[in-house]
Design a protein around this motif. Sequence first.
Motif, PDB file in Angstrom:
ATOM      1  N   SER A 431      31.534  27.735  10.263  1.00 44.00           N
ATOM      2  CA  SER A 431      31.305  28.811   9.296  1.00 44.00           C
ATOM      3  C   SER A 431      31.543  28.236   7.911  1.00 44.00           C
ATOM      4  N   TRP A 432      30.463  28.144   7.132  1.00 46.68           N
ATOM      5  CA  TRP A 432      30.531  27.426   5.851  1.00 46.68           C
ATOM      6  C   TRP A 432      30.313  28.389   4.684  1.00 46.68           C
ATOM      7  N   TYR A 433      31.218  28.305   3.711  1.00 47.16           N
ATOM      8  CA  TYR A 433      31.112  29.175   2.540  1.00 47.16           C
ATOM      9  C   TYR A 433      30.188  28.592   1.469  1.00 47.16           C
ATOM     10  N   GLY A 434      30.006  27.300   1.479  1.00 52.18           N
ATOM     11  CA  GLY A 434      29.128  26.656   0.507  1.00 52.18           C
ATOM     12  C   GLY A 434      29.725  26.536  -0.879  1.00 52.18           C
ATOM     13  N   ASN A 435      31.039  26.616  -1.003  1.00 53.68           N
ATOM     14  CA  ASN A 435      31.672  26.522  -2.322  1.00 53.68           C
ATOM     15  C   ASN A 435      32.426  25.212  -2.504  1.00 53.68           C
ATOM     16  N   ASP A 436      32.045  24.179  -1.714  1.00 54.66           N
ATOM     17  CA  ASP A 436      32.669  22.867  -1.916  1.00 54.66           C
ATOM     18  C   ASP A 436      32.248  22.316  -3.272  1.00 54.66           C
ATOM     19  N   LYS A 437      33.173  21.619  -3.911  1.00 56.66           N
ATOM     20  CA  LYS A 437      32.973  21.157  -5.280  1.00 56.66           C
ATOM     21  C   LYS A 437      33.327  19.679  -5.359  1.00 56.66           C
ATOM     22  N   TRP A 438      32.464  18.913  -6.039  1.00 58.69           N
ATOM     23  CA  TRP A 438      32.655  17.470  -6.112  1.00 58.69           C
ATOM     24  C   TRP A 438      32.707  17.015  -7.559  1.00 58.69           C
ATOM     25  N   ILE A 439      33.380  15.899  -7.776  1.00 61.55           N
ATOM     26  CA  ILE A 439      33.497  15.362  -9.139  1.00 61.55           C
ATOM     27  C   ILE A 439      32.154  14.826  -9.613  1.00 61.55           C
ATOM     28  N   GLY A 440      31.398  14.209  -8.700  1.00 53.54           N
ATOM     29  CA  GLY A 440      30.073  13.704  -9.051  1.00 53.54           C
ATOM     30  C   GLY A 440      29.000  14.743  -8.799  1.00 53.54           C
ATOM     31  N   LEU A 441      27.786  14.277  -8.573  1.00 50.98           N
ATOM     32  CA  LEU A 441      26.665  15.181  -8.331  1.00 50.98           C
ATOM     33  C   LEU A 441      26.709  15.805  -6.949  1.00 50.98           C
ATOM     34  N   GLY A 442      27.454  15.230  -6.050  1.00 51.45           N
ATOM     35  CA  GLY A 442      27.536  15.738  -4.687  1.00 51.45           C
ATOM     36  C   GLY A 442      28.509  14.913  -3.887  1.00 51.45           C
ATOM     37  N   PRO A 443      28.535  15.089  -2.568  1.00 46.82           N
ATOM     38  CA  PRO A 443      29.423  14.272  -1.733  1.00 46.82           C
ATOM     39  C   PRO A 443      29.138  12.793  -1.952  1.00 46.82           C
ATOM     40  N   PRO A 444      30.171  11.989  -2.137  1.00 47.13           N
ATOM     41  CA  PRO A 444      29.934  10.563  -2.379  1.00 47.13           C
ATOM     42  C   PRO A 444      29.423   9.851  -1.139  1.00 47.13           C
ATOM     43  N   ALA A 445      28.911   8.670  -1.330  1.00 46.57           N
ATOM     44  CA  ALA A 445      28.438   7.856  -0.209  1.00 46.57           C
ATOM     45  C   ALA A 445      29.630   7.227   0.503  1.00 46.57           C
ATOM     46  N   ASP A 446      29.484   6.984   1.799  1.00 47.76           N
ATOM     47  CA  ASP A 446      30.585   6.400   2.554  1.00 47.76           C
ATOM     48  C   ASP A 446      30.747   4.913   2.282  1.00 47.76           C
ATOM     49  N   GLN A 447      29.834   4.332   1.579  1.00 46.59           N
ATOM     50  CA  GLN A 447      29.916   2.939   1.174  1.00 46.59           C
ATOM     51  C   GLN A 447      28.928   2.731   0.045  1.00 46.59           C
ATOM     52  N   THR A 448      29.011   1.586  -0.580  1.00 43.64           N
ATOM     53  CA  THR A 448      28.046   1.286  -1.627  1.00 43.64           C
ATOM     54  C   THR A 448      26.646   1.324  -1.030  1.00 43.64           C
ATOM     55  N   LYS A 449      25.844   2.222  -1.503  1.00 44.43           N
ATOM     56  CA  LYS A 449      24.517   2.409  -0.934  1.00 44.43           C
ATOM     57  C   LYS A 449      23.635   1.208  -1.244  1.00 44.43           C
ATOM     58  N   VAL A 450      23.010   0.701  -0.205  1.00 42.81           N
ATOM     59  CA  VAL A 450      22.127  -0.457  -0.345  1.00 42.81           C
ATOM     60  C   VAL A 450      20.682   0.014  -0.224  1.00 42.81           C
ATOM     61  N   ILE A 451      19.923  -0.234  -1.262  1.00 42.50           N
ATOM     62  CA  ILE A 451      18.515   0.149  -1.290  1.00 42.50           C
ATOM     63  C   ILE A 451      17.675  -1.094  -1.011  1.00 42.50           C
ATOM     64  N   GLU A 452      16.933  -1.050   0.070  1.00 45.34           N
ATOM     65  CA  GLU A 452      16.070  -2.180   0.403  1.00 45.34           C
ATOM     66  C   GLU A 452      14.815  -2.145  -0.453  1.00 45.34           C
ATOM     67  N   GLU A 453      14.521  -3.270  -1.029  1.00 51.11           N
ATOM     68  CA  GLU A 453      13.381  -3.352  -1.943  1.00 51.11           C
ATOM     69  C   GLU A 453      12.600  -4.620  -1.640  1.00 51.11           C
ATOM     70  N   PHE A 454      11.357  -4.447  -1.237  1.00 51.65           N
ATOM     71  CA  PHE A 454      10.512  -5.598  -0.947  1.00 51.65           C
ATOM     72  C   PHE A 454      10.070  -6.250  -2.255  1.00 51.65           C
ATOM     73  N   ARG A 455      10.173  -7.553  -2.281  1.00 50.26           N
ATOM     74  CA  ARG A 455       9.736  -8.325  -3.440  1.00 50.26           C
ATOM     75  C   ARG A 455       8.362  -8.929  -3.148  1.00 50.26           C
ATOM     76  N   TYR A 456       7.466  -8.741  -4.076  1.00 47.36           N
ATOM     77  CA  TYR A 456       6.110  -9.253  -3.917  1.00 47.36           C
ATOM     78  C   TYR A 456       5.821 -10.269  -5.007  1.00 47.36           C
ATOM     79  N   LEU A 457       4.828 -11.086  -4.743  1.00 48.07           N
ATOM     80  CA  LEU A 457       4.426 -12.086  -5.715  1.00 48.07           C
ATOM     81  C   LEU A 457       3.898 -11.402  -6.972  1.00 48.07           C
ATOM     82  N   SER A 458       4.300 -11.930  -8.106  1.00 43.25           N
ATOM     83  CA  SER A 458       3.818 -11.384  -9.369  1.00 43.25           C
ATOM     84  C   SER A 458       2.287 -11.427  -9.401  1.00 43.25           C
ATOM     85  N   GLN A 459       1.706 -10.277  -9.657  1.00 46.58           N
ATOM     86  CA  GLN A 459       0.246 -10.214  -9.651  1.00 46.58           C
ATOM     87  C   GLN A 459      -0.361 -11.032 -10.782  1.00 46.58           C
TER      88      GLN A 459
END
Length: 832
Positions: A431-459
Amino acid sequence: MASTERVRTLGRVWRSLALLYALLIFLSWPCAVAGKKKLYIGALFPMSGGWPGGQACLPAAQMALDLVNNRTDILPDYELELIHYDSMCDPGEATKLLYDLLYTEPIKIVLMPGCSSVSTLVAEAARMWNLIVFSYGSSSPALSNRQRFPTFFRTHPSATLHNPTRVRLFQKWGWTKIATIQQTTEVFTSTLDDLEERVKEAGIEISVRQSFLTDPAVAVKNLKRQDARIIVGLFYETEARKVFCEVFKEKLYGKKYVWFLIGWYADNWFKIKDPAINCTVENMTEAVEGHVTTEIVMLNPETVRGASNLTSQEFLAQLMSRLGGKNPEETGGFQEAPLAYDAVWALALALNKTVAPLRAKGWTLEDFNYNNKEITAEIYRALNTSSFEGVSGHVVFDAQGSRMAWTLIEQLQGGSYKKIGYYDSTKGNLSWYGNDKWIGLGPPADQTKVIEEFRYLSQKLFVSVSVFAGLGILLGIVCLSFNIYNSSIRYIQNSQPYLNNMTAVGCVLALAAVFPLGIDGLHVHRSQFPVVCQFRLWLLGLGFSLAYGSMFTKIWWVHTVFTKKDEKKEKRKHLEPWKLYATVAVLLAIDVLSLLIWQIVDPLHITVEKFTKEAPKEDLDVLIQPLLEHCSSEKMNTWLGVVYGYKGLLLLLGIFLAYETKSISTEKINDHRAVGMAIYNVAVSLTAGYFYICSTKRPHSVIRRLITRGEWQSEQQDTLKTGSSNNNDEEKSRQLERENRELQKIIQEKEERVTELRNQLAERQALRSRRRPSVQNQNSVSSSRAEPPSYSPTTDKQSLPASFSNSSNLYQDEGKLSRNNCHNSRLPLLYK
């Protein structure tokens, strides 16, 4: 008058009867009370110590006893009486009190301990006396062991009841990696073991697990060093203040972190002054902001009347009255008081349920003694099936005798706790009230978020290189066409044009490999990438074999022919072209065969390679994981070792042959020196063949010759000019070789002559020294310094062959020719 007197007399009679009835009732009341049989409960309430829960739990239990004893529908023939002692939450003190309860009259039908440590001791020993143990304040998960504690029940849920709630919250907020820090006591260790099993089943990892005994400084530093973000803390209230003082020092709080704590601390626990820490209230308030607590629901949030006919709010009001106005926050066990109240009611209802079954067996509750297992078994069955509404909520026990209850979820917002939800672990409902409050924009990540980014040859780079490669291919085609068009010219024929054509084709193929090498996942789908990989491999392989193989064949032939012995010199004039083409064909066949085996046995496929993570320029809690798609196979290193080993040896051999033949000149292959330079260039780039055909062969000079001579000049003139040029070079080389050999012979003869004359002079000096005295010895010494009369450089010089007349300046005049001068300063000139 008579009637009036009669009424008065009747009234006096009724009053007398009423007084008599009242007197009879008054006199009969003790008899009625004395007719109830007493059942005794031995209780240990911790009034002091680590958890002074008895301060509020004892008054609550007495409230329940009063109500039960006044009810006529619950144990009408019995009265419950509480015999209690102060255990001080100390197992040692509890041991002494336990034996006082057991070996002192009257017999106790049930034992009621409070603290987990005391309950562990009492419950483990009670089975020897066939006693039911009913606790109101024990949360240790270890007490759920039915084999160790077979007669134990509790209205206080196990501490492990927090864990399903925690796991549910982890899943709600999308966390798959957590950390833990615990105080090393049994209750927290067993709770953490249960949490580890539950998170493992949910696919959540405990990446960091820290513990401490009294000082949490090192444990908190380890959490910081290992980048812990979602942290579950299991410790008592006093240690909690120590932990969060260190948390403030290490800056392990804020928008990147979430702490999960136990909810049964006092609401102002972080504001209490503690001499054990050196942090201010402001520091502590800043460090604990935003943490989440899970707490067993110990007071029914709904307004319902349960078995005691009291609502939770009415219970609190009566409890406050019993406490005499004490501050609830300063009264130990105030939160657990509803559990103690419901524990008495649960016991009373269970005992009431056993009356009829025992009567059917010819037993009564007052027949209980420490050897009667049948009565204990009936009480156990009654408690095990208990289910009623209490002031703490719905009371029901699981198979381990632990209370099943809801969990309250709170969050510290602005220095005070706010309810953000409830969780029913029996049904899995949140049963959730929805009034949780965070210092940042929302719940923090459980670790440093790693974004995979494919590198391509410079056109831009790909287009630029492709343009240059295209120009190179075009120029290679021009050179190939030029070579074919002018193949009838003698100068072109002397350079083995078919080998040059192969070199040009190989360069074109190698340059064409630039296009598939530049194609990546940006241009083609992953399913099509293996085809591109094969194109790369075949174009480079065949291009190298054709380009380098043709040049290697030329330089190998020159070395083979011109390093033969003098008696085979005449064979130099006979060059069989098919041998050259066969050599290139063999090299090409080796490459084709190896590539076919590679493609069939271990074909190339797409592989994604990961590089070092990069931090973005923005202040974000993320890292960028660069990925690169490239071609590979299962045994890539093995295949590359074979190919590189074979081609590397071929390249080294070509460099050696080019060095060995750098001074050789032949009209059959008039460009072998340029071929040698091209082989050197191949060591730097596989496109050296292109530079050979288009640079080192200097096509501009060839074109210049054709332009200056023109096709309008006769073939005979071109042949004479071309042949005379080559013949002059060869003739000069032969002449220098002959001169060199003849000069070496002359020098050797002169050295032998000088040695002979010196020997004769030494003999003469020895003869004179025997004939004359010391005076003559002086003449002998002076004469030895003069040149022998038989030695005449001029004569030798005049006797030289005419062919050496141009080299007469290499010799010194009289008396100046010596072995050292000739060997060190003149011979090198002869070899140039």
